[in-house]
Design an enzyme around this catalytic site. Structure first.
Site, PDB file in Angstrom:
ATOM      1  N   GLY A  33      -3.660  -3.518  -6.420  1.00 43.81           N
ATOM      2  CA  GLY A  33      -3.153  -2.489  -5.501  1.00 43.81           C
ATOM      3  C   GLY A  33      -1.625  -2.513  -5.461  1.00 43.81           C
ATOM      4  O   GLY A  33      -0.968  -1.473  -5.592  1.00 43.81           O
ATOM      5  N   HIS A  34      -1.030  -3.708  -5.279  1.00 41.36           N
ATOM      6  CA  HIS A  34       0.437  -3.814  -5.279  1.00 41.36           C
ATOM      7  C   HIS A  34       1.003  -3.363  -6.627  1.00 41.36           C
ATOM      8  O   HIS A  34       2.015  -2.662  -6.691  1.00 41.36           O
ATOM      9  CB  HIS A  34       0.886  -5.271  -5.090  1.00 41.36           C
ATOM     10  CG  HIS A  34       0.480  -5.898  -3.792  1.00 41.36           C
ATOM     11  ND1 HIS A  34      -0.418  -6.942  -3.723  1.00 41.36           N
ATOM     12  CD2 HIS A  34       0.874  -5.653  -2.535  1.00 41.36           C
ATOM     13  CE1 HIS A  34      -0.557  -7.307  -2.470  1.00 41.36           C
ATOM     14  NE2 HIS A  34       0.203  -6.544  -1.721  1.00 41.36           N
ATOM     15  N   GLN A  58       4.923  -9.664  12.305  1.00 43.17           N
ATOM     16  CA  GLN A  58       3.809  -8.712  12.342  1.00 43.17           C
ATOM     17  C   GLN A  58       2.452  -9.394  12.515  1.00 43.17           C
ATOM     18  O   GLN A  58       1.415  -8.744  12.459  1.00 43.17           O
ATOM     19  CB  GLN A  58       3.825  -7.793  11.111  1.00 43.17           C
ATOM     20  CG  GLN A  58       3.475  -8.456   9.799  1.00 43.17           C
ATOM     21  CD  GLN A  58       3.689  -7.499   8.626  1.00 43.17           C
ATOM     22  OE1 GLN A  58       4.821  -7.224   8.246  1.00 43.17           O
ATOM     23  NE2 GLN A  58       2.616  -6.981   8.055  1.00 43.17           N
ATOM     24  N   ASP A 147      -3.398   1.152   4.169  1.00 42.90           N
ATOM     25  CA  ASP A 147      -2.811   0.878   5.482  1.00 42.90           C
ATOM     26  C   ASP A 147      -2.322   2.207   6.046  1.00 42.90           C
ATOM     27  O   ASP A 147      -1.112   2.471   6.126  1.00 42.90           O
ATOM     28  CB  ASP A 147      -1.673  -0.138   5.340  1.00 42.90           C
ATOM     29  CG  ASP A 147      -2.205  -1.480   4.867  1.00 42.90           C
ATOM     30  OD1 ASP A 147      -3.042  -2.066   5.573  1.00 42.90           O
ATOM     31  OD2 ASP A 147      -1.818  -1.930   3.772  1.00 42.90           O
ATOM     32  N   GLN A 150      -0.031   2.204   9.135  1.00 47.33           N
ATOM     33  CA  GLN A 150       1.273   1.647   8.732  1.00 47.33           C
ATOM     34  C   GLN A 150       2.114   2.708   8.008  1.00 47.33           C
ATOM     35  O   GLN A 150       3.305   2.862   8.268  1.00 47.33           O
ATOM     36  CB  GLN A 150       1.051   0.437   7.830  1.00 47.33           C
ATOM     37  CG  GLN A 150       2.305  -0.018   7.096  1.00 47.33           C
ATOM     38  CD  GLN A 150       2.110  -1.330   6.360  1.00 47.33           C
ATOM     39  OE1 GLN A 150       2.051  -2.365   6.969  1.00 47.33           O
ATOM     40  NE2 GLN A 150       2.019  -1.291   5.038  1.00 47.33           N
ATOM     41  N   SER A 182      -7.192  -5.991  -1.166  1.00 50.49           N
ATOM     42  CA  SER A 182      -6.370  -6.561  -0.094  1.00 50.49           C
ATOM     43  C   SER A 182      -6.175  -8.034  -0.405  1.00 50.49           C
ATOM     44  O   SER A 182      -7.094  -8.684  -0.936  1.00 50.49           O
ATOM     45  CB  SER A 182      -7.119  -6.413   1.238  1.00 50.49           C
ATOM     46  OG  SER A 182      -6.605  -7.309   2.193  1.00 50.49           O
ATOM     47  N   SER A 183      -5.001  -8.553  -0.064  1.00 53.55           N
ATOM     48  CA  SER A 183      -4.782  -9.987  -0.299  1.00 53.55           C
ATOM     49  C   SER A 183      -5.793 -10.809   0.492  1.00 53.55           C
ATOM     50  O   SER A 183      -6.202 -11.892   0.081  1.00 53.55           O
ATOM     51  CB  SER A 183      -3.365 -10.388   0.123  1.00 53.55           C
ATOM     52  OG  SER A 183      -2.436  -9.611  -0.593  1.00 53.55           O
ATOM     53  N   ARG A 184      -6.211 -10.289   1.647  1.00 55.48           N
ATOM     54  CA  ARG A 184      -7.161 -11.037   2.492  1.00 55.48           C
ATOM     55  C   ARG A 184      -8.557 -11.105   1.880  1.00 55.48           C
ATOM     56  O   ARG A 184      -9.370 -11.912   2.324  1.00 55.48           O
ATOM     57  CB  ARG A 184      -7.234 -10.428   3.894  1.00 55.48           C
ATOM     58  CG  ARG A 184      -5.972 -10.658   4.701  1.00 55.48           C
ATOM     59  CD  ARG A 184      -6.150 -10.283   6.155  1.00 55.48           C
ATOM     60  NE  ARG A 184      -5.021 -10.676   6.960  1.00 55.48           N
ATOM     61  CZ  ARG A 184      -3.976  -9.882   7.255  1.00 55.48           C
ATOM     62  NH1 ARG A 184      -3.938  -8.662   6.795  1.00 55.48           N
ATOM     63  NH2 ARG A 184      -2.983 -10.334   7.998  1.00 55.48           N
TER      64      ARG A 184
HETATM   65  O1  PAF Z   1       1.706  -3.835   3.783  1.00 51.73           O
HETATM   66  C1  PAF Z   1       2.328  -4.912   3.729  1.00 51.73           C
HETATM   67  O2  PAF Z   1       2.165  -5.708   2.813  1.00 51.73           O
HETATM   68  C2  PAF Z   1       3.318  -5.260   4.836  1.00 51.73           C
HETATM   69  O3  PAF Z   1       2.874  -4.800   6.064  1.00 51.73           O
HETATM   70  C3  PAF Z   1       4.744  -4.785   4.537  1.00 51.73           C
HETATM   71  C4  PAF Z   1       4.825  -3.265   4.462  1.00 51.73           C
HETATM   72  C5  PAF Z   1       5.243  -5.386   3.239  1.00 51.73           C
HETATM   73  C6  PAF Z   1       5.696  -5.227   5.666  1.00 51.73           C
HETATM   74  O4  PAF Z   1       5.692  -6.609   5.807  1.00 51.73           O
END
Ligand code: PAF
Length: 281
Positions: A33-34, A58, A147, A150, A182-184
């Protein structure tokens, strides 16, 4: 690939490179995803920066900041292979030095959905993203649509603070079977991972009913909560059908574009996912 550790280093690097610049902010432990965000940044800009920073502000007091997965070496290797020009890698002490007391709050958009279960989350996200955008000075910044709240909070803050960066939302990348990356996901046991497939299945069912003409927000919420509720390993936190822009919950029929989103726990892991219903996803 340059590694820059302070806002001063980051700014000096940016000043020396007056070309279009893309930023992909991350908390590391990079997955496909990243990488899809980074690839888009590389395609749309002359230079690209990724940031890696696990942002303590956060995370709530009972959340997983300490055990959030980290793999700096693996992340840097993947970013180097993709051809990223620089990585911004500040420390917690650099971002939040002794005496730090300034936060960015996006008021209305931060309150519902995730904000209800995670009261400090969006203040932390808004603060760190503002700091990253100021330090890096990108033309475009890339965020995942997984997200969803976000993304809306960040678009709002960029607009409200007149930040000169275009906020680009990118499609959710899914594992085989539909689980949103997701990393989780790394914390899920094999059984929990299999059980968590119910989330994308429930959203797809609701999408199909919407495509057949169902417009009642409540009927769609009931479809999703029924499907997720039938999975014994899942514990639903919320299902929301909200106006896609304001995130106000829809009580009657969906008329414009709606965001159907949910959060659920599988063992210790809280997962979120969403789909957009209607035009303009
Ligand atoms: O989505 C994320 O990984 C985080 O919330 C972000 C946008 C890098 C802010 O820490």
């Amino acid at each position: 690939m340059e590694i820059l550790k302070t806002p001063e280093e980051m700014r000096a690097w940016r000043r020396a490179l007056p070309v279009s610049l893309g930023l992909t902010p991350t908390m590391g432990y990079l997955h496909e995803g990243h990488l899809s965000l980074v690839r888009r940044s590389l395609a749309e800009n002359e230079a690209s920066v990724a940031s890696i920073f696990v942002n303590p502000t956060q995370f709530g007091p009972n959340e997983d900041f300490d055990r959030y997965p980290r793999d700096e070496e693996g992340d840097l290797r993947q970013l180097r292979e993709l051809g990223v020009d620089a990585v911004y890698l500040p420390s917690v002490e650099t971002m939040y030095p002794e005496g730090y007391q300034t936060y960015v709050t996006v008021e209305g958009l931060s309150q519902g959905l995730e904000g209800r279960s995670r009261p400090v989350h969006f203040r932390g996200v808004a603060t760190v993203v503002t700091k990253l955008l100021i330090a890096v000075g990108p033309d475009r910044a890339y965020f995942g649509k997984k997200d969803a709240q976000q993304l809306r909070v960040i678009r709002r803050l960029a607009r409200d603070l007149d930040l000169p960066t275009e906020i680009v939302g990118c499609d959710t990348v899914r594992e085989e079977g539909g689980l949103a990356m997701s990393s989780r996901n790394a914390y899920l046991s094999r059984e929990q991972r299999a059980a968590a497939l119910v989330l994308s299945r429930a959203l797809a069912e609701a999408e199909a009913r919407f495509a057949e003409g169902v417009r009642s927000a409540e009927v769609l919420r009931v479809i999703v909560s029924g499907t997720v509720g039938a999975e014994p390993q899942g514990e639903l936190d919320y299902v929301s059908v909200a106006d896609s822009e304001t995130l106000a919950e829809i009580e009657g029929d969906i008329e414009g574009v709606a965001l159907l989103s949910l959060a659920a726990r599988f063992g210790p892991v809280r997962l979120i996912d969403n789909v957009t219903l209607g035009e303009g996803a």
